[in-house]
Scaffold this active site. Sequence first.
Site, PDB file in Angstrom:
ATOM      1  N   LYS A  40     -40.439 -29.964  -6.056  1.00  0.00           N
ATOM      2  CA  LYS A  40     -40.324 -31.428  -5.969  1.00  0.00           C
ATOM      3  C   LYS A  40     -40.092 -31.957  -7.164  1.00  0.00           C
ATOM      4  O   LYS A  40     -39.249 -33.034  -7.442  1.00  0.00           O
ATOM      5  CB  LYS A  40     -41.495 -32.023  -5.126  1.00  0.00           C
ATOM      6  N   LYS A  54     -35.759 -22.922   3.150  1.00  0.00           N
ATOM      7  CA  LYS A  54     -36.267 -23.276   4.286  1.00  0.00           C
ATOM      8  C   LYS A  54     -35.475 -24.503   4.920  1.00  0.00           C
ATOM      9  O   LYS A  54     -34.881 -25.215   4.163  1.00  0.00           O
ATOM     10  CB  LYS A  54     -37.558 -23.905   3.859  1.00  0.00           C
ATOM     11  N   LYS A  60     -35.662 -31.635   6.084  1.00  0.00           N
ATOM     12  CA  LYS A  60     -34.831 -33.025   6.114  1.00  0.00           C
ATOM     13  C   LYS A  60     -34.380 -33.526   4.714  1.00  0.00           C
ATOM     14  O   LYS A  60     -33.650 -34.358   4.794  1.00  0.00           O
ATOM     15  CB  LYS A  60     -35.873 -33.909   6.869  1.00  0.00           C
TER      16      LYS A  60
HETATM   17  P1  TYM Z   1     -44.427 -31.759   5.932  1.00  0.00           P
HETATM   18  O1  TYM Z   1     -44.413 -33.196   6.494  1.00  0.00           O
HETATM   19  O2  TYM Z   1     -43.602 -31.312   4.969  1.00  0.00           O
HETATM   20  O3  TYM Z   1     -44.467 -30.856   7.150  1.00  0.00           O
HETATM   21  C1  TYM Z   1     -45.095 -30.891   8.229  1.00  0.00           C
HETATM   22  C2  TYM Z   1     -45.336 -29.521   9.071  1.00  0.00           C
HETATM   23  O4  TYM Z   1     -43.947 -28.989   9.228  1.00  0.00           O
HETATM   24  C3  TYM Z   1     -44.275 -27.762   8.866  1.00  0.00           C
HETATM   25  N1  TYM Z   1     -42.753 -27.361   8.323  1.00  0.00           N
HETATM   26  C4  TYM Z   1     -42.098 -26.457   8.723  1.00  0.00           C
HETATM   27  N2  TYM Z   1     -42.448 -25.107   9.724  1.00  0.00           N
HETATM   28  C5  TYM Z   1     -41.706 -24.151   9.961  1.00  0.00           C
HETATM   29  N3  TYM Z   1     -40.464 -24.123   8.992  1.00  0.00           N
HETATM   30  C6  TYM Z   1     -39.918 -25.219   8.547  1.00  0.00           C
HETATM   31  N4  TYM Z   1     -38.686 -25.147   7.976  1.00  0.00           N
HETATM   32  C7  TYM Z   1     -40.884 -26.226   8.117  1.00  0.00           C
HETATM   33  N5  TYM Z   1     -40.902 -27.524   7.448  1.00  0.00           N
HETATM   34  C8  TYM Z   1     -41.817 -28.135   7.533  1.00  0.00           C
HETATM   35  C9  TYM Z   1     -45.077 -27.874   7.668  1.00  0.00           C
HETATM   36  O5  TYM Z   1     -45.352 -26.410   7.214  1.00  0.00           O
HETATM   37  C10 TYM Z   1     -46.232 -28.631   8.148  1.00  0.00           C
HETATM   38  O6  TYM Z   1     -46.996 -27.978   8.799  1.00  0.00           O
HETATM   39  N6  TYM Z   1     -48.586 -31.845   2.913  1.00  0.00           N
HETATM   40  C11 TYM Z   1     -48.328 -31.530   4.432  1.00  0.00           C
HETATM   41  C12 TYM Z   1     -48.505 -32.665   5.234  1.00  0.00           C
HETATM   42  C13 TYM Z   1     -50.228 -32.940   5.215  1.00  0.00           C
HETATM   43  C14 TYM Z   1     -50.814 -32.078   5.852  1.00  0.00           C
HETATM   44  C15 TYM Z   1     -52.307 -32.367   5.361  1.00  0.00           C
HETATM   45  C16 TYM Z   1     -50.896 -31.084   6.784  1.00  0.00           C
HETATM   46  C17 TYM Z   1     -50.906 -33.759   4.572  1.00  0.00           C
HETATM   47  N7  TYM Z   1     -52.102 -33.631   4.704  1.00  0.00           N
HETATM   48  C18 TYM Z   1     -53.608 -31.775   5.950  1.00  0.00           C
HETATM   49  C19 TYM Z   1     -52.065 -30.184   7.278  1.00  0.00           C
HETATM   50  C20 TYM Z   1     -53.231 -30.934   6.884  1.00  0.00           C
HETATM   51  C21 TYM Z   1     -46.612 -31.804   4.340  1.00  0.00           C
HETATM   52  O7  TYM Z   1     -46.145 -32.528   3.515  1.00  0.00           O
HETATM   53  O8  TYM Z   1     -45.967 -31.335   5.543  1.00  0.00           O
END
Ligand code: TYM
Length: 333
Positions: free
Chosen positions: A116, A198, A201
């Site tokens: 990032k 990966k 979005k």
């Molecule tokens: P975020 O918002 O980027 O993504 C949300 C969830 O989607 C999964 N994910 C994917 N899984 C498979 N293939 C992909 N291409 C893909 N892109 C995203 C992510 O692994 C995630 O599970 N930091 C986290 C949000 C968060 C969180 C938490 C998660 C904040 N606090 C506490 C678990 C527990 C995040 O940015 O996810």
Amino acid sequence: MEEKKRILSGIQPSGALTLGNYVGALRNWVELQKTDEYDCYFMLADLHTITVRQEAKDFRKNAMDLLALFIACGLDPEKNPIFFQSHVPAHAQLSWVLTCNTYMGELSRMTQFKDKSQKHTGNINAGLFTYPSLMAADILLYQADLVPVGADQNQHLELTRDLANRFNNAYSETFKVPEGYIPKVGARVMSLQDPMQKMSKSDPNENSYILLLDSPDAVVRKIKRAVTDSGSEVRRGEGKAGIENLMSIYSAMTGKSLEEVEAEFEGKGYGIFKAAVADAVVETLTPIQARYRELMENKDYLQQVYRSGAEIASRTAAKTLAKVYRKVGFIQP
Ligand code: TYM
């Protein structure tokens, strides 16, 4: 009666939800919820989202969209709370305590921070750096046993476990040390344009991802254009990352194993396979989109969901925070 195990997970309202978010996370939350074996806390991680600058109006829209999509995908707010992170102040409060127990070296090793800060060179803010301590607070506040996420969150989860152990050792047993729940198939859905990256979005090429709210035409077009290889066999193997990615999407949509997918398309070629993948995705998304549209017409209901969610989440979170404050040595107010 024995207490149920706890689950916490979250998604950032940082833009439209992708099929990666659905396959890697949301879909599994719905399945875990169905088992009735867990008390689940489903969070919209809006505090995390401002580590990248947001336009307030778009941010609000994305947040309500995501809430509606949580429910449209099958999360049941009657059973388990769905809440905005920013509505439960304990997240920011515990995050500070954990930040004071996280080493700079640990945070500098986080690949998400490295990625990032390369992407947003004009805004490498301190929040982007301390983000994993906030994520640890999210999880530890609820004494979560299980955290269902995609593979990209693994490193953050490991740090969460380290922080829990570190705090427990320094101040006596306080936090449950959580386990990750990373799906066998679909833990890392890849870009349709570059199967080594990966699906995300924030990718500038919109053909690289499928959004949960994409029209059927867009889904068909994007899958048709998906990068594969010069062969013609639908199977896993060296140099077949593009096909493997489509296979895991198809497997996630249909519940068929990768072996079954290989058998189904033996001798059939990529054209037929891609059309079947697109059909399966459209079939999954159509009812979700219809339910989403209905929900967006009913803002009062959505408000009631997030308000009661925050109330329930706050009660659980406050208990952990009080314990932490006491152990750290803050004077009781
Ligand atoms: P975020 O918002 O980027 O993504 C949300 C969830 O989607 C999964 N994910 C994917 N899984 C498979 N293939 C992909 N291409 C893909 N892109 C995203 C992510 O692994 C995630 O599970 N930091 C986290 C949000 C968060 C969180 C938490 C998660 C904040 N606090 C506490 C678990 C527990 C995040 O940015 O996810």
